[in-house]
Design an enzyme around this catalytic site. Sequence first.
Site, PDB file in Angstrom:
ATOM      1  N   GLU A  90       0.822  -1.232   0.000  1.00 36.52           N
ATOM      2  CA  GLU A  90       0.000   0.000   0.000  1.00 36.52           C
ATOM      3  C   GLU A  90       0.843   1.264   0.000  1.00 36.52           C
ATOM      4  O   GLU A  90       0.476   2.275   0.605  1.00 36.52           O
ATOM      5  CB  GLU A  90      -0.955  -0.007   1.200  1.00 36.52           C
ATOM      6  CG  GLU A  90      -1.934  -1.169   1.164  1.00 36.52           C
ATOM      7  CD  GLU A  90      -2.848  -1.242   2.386  1.00 36.52           C
ATOM      8  OE1 GLU A  90      -2.895  -0.283   3.166  1.00 36.52           O
ATOM      9  OE2 GLU A  90      -3.526  -2.282   2.532  1.00 36.52           O
ATOM     10  N   GLU A 145      -5.679  -7.670  -0.304  1.00 39.45           N
ATOM     11  CA  GLU A 145      -6.417  -7.464   0.958  1.00 39.45           C
ATOM     12  C   GLU A 145      -7.792  -6.965   0.597  1.00 39.45           C
ATOM     13  O   GLU A 145      -7.949  -6.140  -0.307  1.00 39.45           O
ATOM     14  CB  GLU A 145      -5.773  -6.383   1.845  1.00 39.45           C
ATOM     15  CG  GLU A 145      -4.559  -6.817   2.623  1.00 39.45           C
ATOM     16  CD  GLU A 145      -4.042  -5.682   3.515  1.00 39.45           C
ATOM     17  OE1 GLU A 145      -4.847  -4.853   3.989  1.00 39.45           O
ATOM     18  OE2 GLU A 145      -2.820  -5.630   3.716  1.00 39.45           O
TER      19      GLU A 145
END
Length: 493
Positions: A334, A426
């Site tokens: 991320e 995710e």
Amino acid sequence: MGDSMYADIQKNGAADVSAVNDTNGEGCYDPNFELFLEAEDVAITTGRVRVESSHPGFSGGGYLVGIESDEDTVTFNVTVPGSGFYDLNFISASYNGYKENNVYVNGVFAGVAKVEGTNFQDSILKRVYLNAGKNEIKMTKGWGWIRLDALKITASPSIDENIYKVSAQLVDPYATDRAKKLMQFLVDMYGKYIISGQYSDKGINGPEFKVIYSITGKYPAILGLDFIDYTPSRVAHGTKSKAVEYAIEFDKLGGIVTFCWHWNAPEPYLYDTSENPWCSGFYTRATNINLGAIMDGKDPQGYELLLRDIDEIAKQLKRLQEADVPVLWRPLHEASGGWFWWGASGPDAYIKLYRLLFDRLTKVHGIHNLIWVWNGQHPDWYPGDEYVDIIGMDIYPGERVYSPHTSKFFEMTEWPVAKKIIALTENGCLFDPDLAFRDGAVWSYFGTWSGDFVSSDYTLSEKYTERYMFEKVYNHEKVITLDELPDLRNYGK
Ligand code: CA
């Protein structure tokens, strides 16, 4: 699913996606369909949304402004001749910088429309499924602060049928036999099946796996773990981890393991205040580490500390290699969001660190049991095809949103030069597999995050995903669970 079915899939080659290019039979889908709607003329608005015309470059009589809070919405009621896929172009301009806003189609979240810059520009949400006849397309505030000029709807181009034809060649030329076999399995399944995954800090006996099994009678095929508590600046505070033991246990049971690493910054860089304690040290807000300075040679001590940390995690990866466990390895995740320190100095510093990590693990430490999952989340942060086996995206769309994030999936297919497997690395909510196959957005695997995304005190939490969707996903004929995995040690023989 028996091994014979996998053999058939291998024999038959890559996925057949021609079905999703068909018109689905309803209405009359026109591949040349185009519709242009001036927002200021036809949209139904609520809240503070209003027409303005002072910012140059718009079409028609003006544009809409005032998408500032939850009650401010813009709705287009559109009619299309046939069911199928359409690109929605929200022609708009930002007030300043990057903005994204939410798009719902017939009440279901379809994705975000993005603009960057103050000129009126295209903002295209690709491959949105519309029904023959009437559809409601609604924009709500994500970040707000845009000028919305018009909505242009065009029939989507057909899917490139080659997107699921990816190479099983790993970027590490010395990859272990088991890593190669796992990659071959992922490649063979890609586009045909979705592999289920779940993060759980306590392995197969953790609450997430227990709850999913109690509800669905199935275990996820992939166990997601984290090297967080092996990081030196946490170990210095007494943390202990059994993540490697849980991974080895799950591998013995025939499962697949993936690891991320919430890399707590080295001790000298931690604020360690009540607001930003040492244990939050992977967040940008909790550390003054400057990755840009380190990677530019301006902080040699910091560089040495990063190497020290990598070497500690290498020891854990080595234990997994010695146990012959292949790992879907997703470091530095991320990044483009900037909330983790490895993403706080921009893409150049991040890419340098990613490549350093790759070289140090493979060349210095001789770690070859890894399938490299890049999760930078933005094409500017891509370290290059030669460092990446799988492209991952993390998406938390809110609560009880079962969209397969089709537009994002197709956007990601354009990031690498070579074709790569694309995975939802995710997720908060589960997505509906039927919609993923309908849209041709067949993520290789998913990885639901731990905690209340699934469980609360060893009982089901339905905050993000309702029980019926857990049942649907884990019993879906196209979703692979632990019991349905082939013998991955001997896969392909
Ligand atoms: Ca306009």
